[in-house]
Design a protein around this motif. Structure first.
Motif, mmCIF file in Angstrom:
data_model
loop_
_atom_site.group_PDB
_atom_site.id
_atom_site.type_symbol
_atom_site.label_atom_id
_atom_site.label_comp_id
_atom_site.label_asym_id
_atom_site.label_seq_id
_atom_site.Cartn_x
_atom_site.Cartn_y
_atom_site.Cartn_z
ATOM 1 N N ALA A 188 -4.476 12.566 -28.688
ATOM 2 C CA ALA A 188 -4.398 12.248 -27.265
ATOM 3 C C ALA A 188 -3.610 13.306 -26.501
ATOM 4 C CB ALA A 188 -3.764 10.876 -27.078
ATOM 5 N N GLU A 189 -4.149 13.670 -25.351
ATOM 6 C CA GLU A 189 -3.504 14.693 -24.514
ATOM 7 C C GLU A 189 -3.881 14.452 -23.051
ATOM 8 O OE1 GLU A 189 -3.582 19.578 -23.828
ATOM 9 O OE2 GLU A 189 -4.994 18.611 -25.222
ATOM 10 N N TRP A 190 -2.861 14.404 -22.183
ATOM 11 C CA TRP A 190 -3.104 14.336 -20.749
ATOM 12 C C TRP A 190 -3.353 15.766 -20.238
ATOM 13 C CZ3 TRP A 190 -3.937 10.092 -17.874
ATOM 14 C CH2 TRP A 190 -3.515 8.860 -18.379
ATOM 15 N N ARG A 191 -4.486 15.968 -19.568
ATOM 16 C CA ARG A 191 -4.884 17.317 -19.158
ATOM 17 C C ARG A 191 -5.094 17.399 -17.648
ATOM 18 N NH1 ARG A 191 -9.879 18.855 -23.027
ATOM 19 N NH2 ARG A 191 -9.770 20.718 -21.711
ATOM 20 N N GLN A 192 -4.590 18.464 -17.059
ATOM 21 C CA GLN A 192 -4.876 18.743 -15.652
ATOM 22 C C GLN A 192 -6.224 19.448 -15.561
ATOM 23 O OE1 GLN A 192 -1.631 21.053 -14.006
ATOM 24 N NE2 GLN A 192 -0.599 19.206 -13.291
ATOM 25 N N VAL A 193 -7.075 18.983 -14.663
ATOM 26 C CA VAL A 193 -8.390 19.593 -14.473
ATOM 27 C C VAL A 193 -8.573 19.894 -12.992
ATOM 28 C CG1 VAL A 193 -10.872 19.381 -14.812
ATOM 29 C CG2 VAL A 193 -9.298 18.262 -16.423
ATOM 30 N N GLU A 194 -8.548 21.156 -12.647
ATOM 31 C CA GLU A 194 -8.759 21.557 -11.255
ATOM 32 C C GLU A 194 -10.252 21.656 -10.985
ATOM 33 O OE1 GLU A 194 -7.167 24.945 -8.080
ATOM 34 O OE2 GLU A 194 -6.878 25.220 -10.247
ATOM 35 N N THR A 195 -10.670 21.223 -9.793
ATOM 36 C CA THR A 195 -12.081 21.288 -9.422
ATOM 37 C C THR A 195 -12.229 21.953 -8.055
ATOM 38 O OG1 THR A 195 -12.439 19.294 -8.059
ATOM 39 C CG2 THR A 195 -12.176 18.957 -10.449
ATOM 40 N N PRO A 196 -13.435 22.411 -7.712
ATOM 41 C CA PRO A 196 -13.658 22.979 -6.377
ATOM 42 C C PRO A 196 -13.497 21.955 -5.261
ATOM 43 C CG PRO A 196 -15.431 23.589 -7.891
ATOM 44 C CD PRO A 196 -14.631 22.521 -8.561
ATOM 45 N N TRP A 197 -13.414 20.665 -5.625
ATOM 46 C CA TRP A 197 -13.299 19.582 -4.649
ATOM 47 C C TRP A 197 -11.871 19.058 -4.574
ATOM 48 C CZ3 TRP A 197 -18.021 19.780 -2.623
ATOM 49 C CH2 TRP A 197 -19.049 20.263 -3.446
ATOM 50 N N GLY A 198 -10.940 19.801 -5.162
ATOM 51 C CA GLY A 198 -9.554 19.380 -5.176
ATOM 52 C C GLY A 198 -9.170 18.795 -6.522
ATOM 53 N N TRP A 199 -7.983 18.209 -6.574
ATOM 54 C CA TRP A 199 -7.499 17.614 -7.811
ATOM 55 C C TRP A 199 -8.027 16.191 -7.941
ATOM 56 C CZ3 TRP A 199 -5.250 20.557 -11.367
ATOM 57 C CH2 TRP A 199 -4.639 21.755 -10.964
ATOM 58 N N PRO A 200 -8.342 15.761 -9.155
ATOM 59 C CA PRO A 200 -8.719 14.359 -9.351
ATOM 60 C C PRO A 200 -7.526 13.429 -9.147
ATOM 61 C CG PRO A 200 -8.607 15.516 -11.456
ATOM 62 C CD PRO A 200 -8.429 16.550 -10.385
ATOM 63 N N SER A 201 -7.774 12.140 -9.305
ATOM 64 C CA SER A 201 -6.742 11.134 -9.030
ATOM 65 C C SER A 201 -5.487 11.317 -9.872
ATOM 66 C CB SER A 201 -7.295 9.734 -9.292
ATOM 67 O OG SER A 201 -8.363 9.430 -8.434
ATOM 68 N N ASP A 202 -5.650 11.875 -11.054
ATOM 69 C CA ASP A 202 -4.518 12.033 -11.970
ATOM 70 C C ASP A 202 -4.949 13.016 -13.055
ATOM 71 O OD1 ASP A 202 -2.169 11.652 -13.512
ATOM 72 O OD2 ASP A 202 -2.142 9.508 -13.073
#
Length: 293
Positions: free
Chosen positions: A23-37
């Motif tokens: 298990a790993e919490w990952r930051q995922v940047e998108t062209p539409w901004g950051w997701p909820s968490d």
């Protein structure tokens, strides 16, 4: 598609899933901004999983503030193939009682303050929403709910309202008596529309917390009762998710419902007239048909 990854979007009361290996919490940047968490990734019984709390951990985002496009893009970017979206809802039907789960198959979209498409000026597309959820994945959600001992209803029409306020009595009666809605919530749309544009199989698990204000006993239901039901629903939702991997052993490589080919004939803008900037933003959700990947 030979190696599915299940994406779970957790609604009110569902902020994590247990038992993930690696298990790993990952930051995922998108062209539409950051997701909820951040997104929790790992493996459950050998199946790759990705979990995203729709309102953020601690429930910090109101329904209208949820970055729906970023959420769907981030899941697609991580290789998710199947999305099981969990959300709390009110019920317009006596037989869809608090504590029951409803596997949604239709929507009435009454939201108005949210971006509802990845496409637009410079790259226009129209996808079919006649059947907005994946029947194959919905069947799996029904089986998982039954395995978890949950009372589950296969099929229901979800009225998506803007919120954050609940309905007036007049609205509740109209939705129930004249529009034929079965349940009501604030987050089912545009999430389902965006999942279809991203060619993701999508199933909606709506957890009934209460009867809406149409019900003559509505005023007798206190906040404590709703919280007790929400807590029970959250535990049942986690139990449902835990049983999903066992149902993916014979998952077909090509979705029989066509979810993974929703954009096949959807693009309308001629290639030479497409906006390069918008096309670049669509690399994850529509790269298959735009030649971005």
């Amino acid at each position: 598609m030979a190696h599915p990854r299940i994406g779970v979007i957790g609604g009110s009361g569902v902020y994590q899933i247990e038992g993930l290996a690696d298990a790993e919490w990952r930051q995922v940047e998108t062209p539409w901004g950051w997701p909820s968490d951040e997104i929790l990734t790992g493996r459950l019984d050998g199946i790759a999983m990705a979990f995203l709390p729709r309102h953020g951990r601690g429930h910090v985002l109101a329904p209208s503030e949820v970055p729906f496009r970023a959420n769907i893009d981030a899941l697609k970017r991580l290789g998710v193939t199947d999305v099981v979206a969990v959300s709390a809802c009110g019920s317009f039907r006596e037989d869809m009682a608090p504590g029951d789960f409803v596997i949604v198959d239709q929507y009435i979209d009454r939201t108005f303050a949210r971006a509802k498409s990845f496409f637009g000026s410079g790259c226009v597309a129209h996808v079919s929403l006649a059947h907005p959820t994946c029947a194959r994945l919905s069947d799996a959600a029904v089986q998982a709910a039954e395995m978890a001992g949950v009372t589950v209803h296969r099929g229901g029409t979800y009225l998506a309202m803007e919120g954050p306020q609940f309905s007036t009595l007049a609205e509740s009666r109209m939705y129930r008596e004249h529009w034929g809605a079965d349940i009501i919530g604030m987050t089912g749309m545009p999430e389902a529309k965006l999942a279809r544009e991203a060619e993701l199989c999508y199933a909606s698990v709506a957890m009934v917390t209460d009867y809406d204000c149409w019900h003559p006993g509505h005023d007798a239901v206190d906040v404590a009762a709703v919280i007790r039901t929400l807590t029970l629903n959250s535990a049942n939702a986690r139990a449902l998710v835990a049983r999903l991997p066992a149902l993916f052993g014979d998952r077909p490589e090509v979705c029989p419902c066509g979810c993974d080919r929703a954009l096949e004939f959807a693009l309308m803008t001629a290639p030479e007239r497409r906006d390069p900037a918008l096309v670049a933003k669509l690399d994850a959700v529509a790269g298959r048909v735009l030649g971005c990947r």
